[in-house]
Design a protein around this motif. Sequence first.
Motif, PDB file in Angstrom:
ATOM      1  N   MET A  18       0.770  -0.793   0.244  1.00 41.33           N
ATOM      2  CA  MET A  18      -0.010  -0.080  -0.013  1.00 41.33           C
ATOM      3  C   MET A  18       1.326   1.600   0.002  1.00 41.33           C
ATOM      4  N   PHE A  19       1.635   1.367   0.526  1.00 40.02           N
ATOM      5  CA  PHE A  19       2.919   2.125   0.879  1.00 40.02           C
ATOM      6  C   PHE A  19       3.548   2.483  -0.325  1.00 40.02           C
ATOM      7  N   ALA A  20       3.981   1.475  -1.047  1.00 43.09           N
ATOM      8  CA  ALA A  20       4.706   1.345  -1.929  1.00 43.09           C
ATOM      9  C   ALA A  20       4.185   2.053  -3.410  1.00 43.09           C
ATOM     10  N   PHE A  21       2.663   1.477  -3.204  1.00 42.03           N
ATOM     11  CA  PHE A  21       1.590   1.968  -3.990  1.00 42.03           C
ATOM     12  C   PHE A  21       1.448   3.846  -3.830  1.00 42.03           C
ATOM     13  N   LEU A  22       0.975   4.321  -2.876  1.00 47.25           N
ATOM     14  CA  LEU A  22       0.569   5.543  -2.872  1.00 47.25           C
ATOM     15  C   LEU A  22       2.244   6.364  -2.748  1.00 47.25           C
ATOM     16  N   GLY A  23       3.061   6.002  -3.085  1.00 47.64           N
ATOM     17  CA  GLY A  23       4.656   7.201  -2.923  1.00 47.64           C
ATOM     18  C   GLY A  23       4.442   6.803  -4.882  1.00 47.64           C
ATOM     19  N   GLN A  24       4.349   5.408  -4.945  1.00 49.70           N
ATOM     20  CA  GLN A  24       4.380   6.002  -6.914  1.00 49.70           C
ATOM     21  C   GLN A  24       3.593   6.675  -7.726  1.00 49.70           C
ATOM     22  N   ALA A  25       1.886   6.164  -7.023  1.00 46.46           N
ATOM     23  CA  ALA A  25       0.483   6.806  -8.040  1.00 46.46           C
ATOM     24  C   ALA A  25       0.096   7.712  -7.404  1.00 46.46           C
ATOM     25  N   GLY A  26       0.848   7.771  -5.970  1.00 49.73           N
ATOM     26  CA  GLY A  26      -0.197   9.101  -5.278  1.00 49.73           C
ATOM     27  C   GLY A  26      -1.812   9.229  -4.801  1.00 49.73           C
ATOM     28  N   ARG A  27      -1.873   7.916  -4.634  1.00 49.90           N
ATOM     29  CA  ARG A  27      -3.100   7.644  -3.829  1.00 49.90           C
ATOM     30  C   ARG A  27      -2.662   6.276  -3.862  1.00 49.90           C
ATOM     31  N   ILE A  28      -4.035   6.247  -2.808  1.00 51.20           N
ATOM     32  CA  ILE A  28      -4.678   4.658  -2.291  1.00 51.20           C
ATOM     33  C   ILE A  28      -5.287   3.335  -3.554  1.00 51.20           C
ATOM     34  N   SER A  29      -4.696   2.546  -3.518  1.00 49.99           N
ATOM     35  CA  SER A  29      -5.508   1.664  -4.262  1.00 49.99           C
ATOM     36  C   SER A  29      -5.696  -0.039  -3.407  1.00 49.99           C
ATOM     37  N   PHE A  30      -6.952  -0.617  -3.092  1.00 49.91           N
ATOM     38  CA  PHE A  30      -6.972  -1.584  -2.364  1.00 49.91           C
ATOM     39  C   PHE A  30      -6.676  -2.780  -3.511  1.00 49.91           C
ATOM     40  N   THR A  31      -6.836  -2.519  -5.267  1.00 49.66           N
ATOM     41  CA  THR A  31      -6.576  -3.256  -5.989  1.00 49.66           C
ATOM     42  C   THR A  31      -5.364  -4.081  -5.752  1.00 49.66           C
TER      43      THR A  31
END
Length: 94
Positions: A18-31
């Motif tokens: 979740m934090f890696a995705f948040l850092g790269q995409a700038g949003r949270i995705s539960f997928t």
Amino acid sequence: MALGDVTVFLTFGPVSVMFAFLGQAGRISFTSLLYAIPLVLHIIGILHANNTRDMDSDKKANIFTVAILLGRTGSYLVFTILIFLPYLMLFQCV
């Protein structure tokens, strides 16, 4: 208390993804959590194998792990599930 597996599951699975995705995409995705499950199952399998190997010395040190609670046969069954389940999940997705 046999909570090491749960802690490692949460830390190396949902939290890190979740934090890696948040850092790269700038949003949270539960997928993105769906992609973490096969990876973290292998990580837990490695931890479980190490705990099964160290079962005797852990008992002497009064350390409780999932491997100790399950015994050798149960630990072998759980390890097998943890290693092969990600591959079965892959076939379900294809």
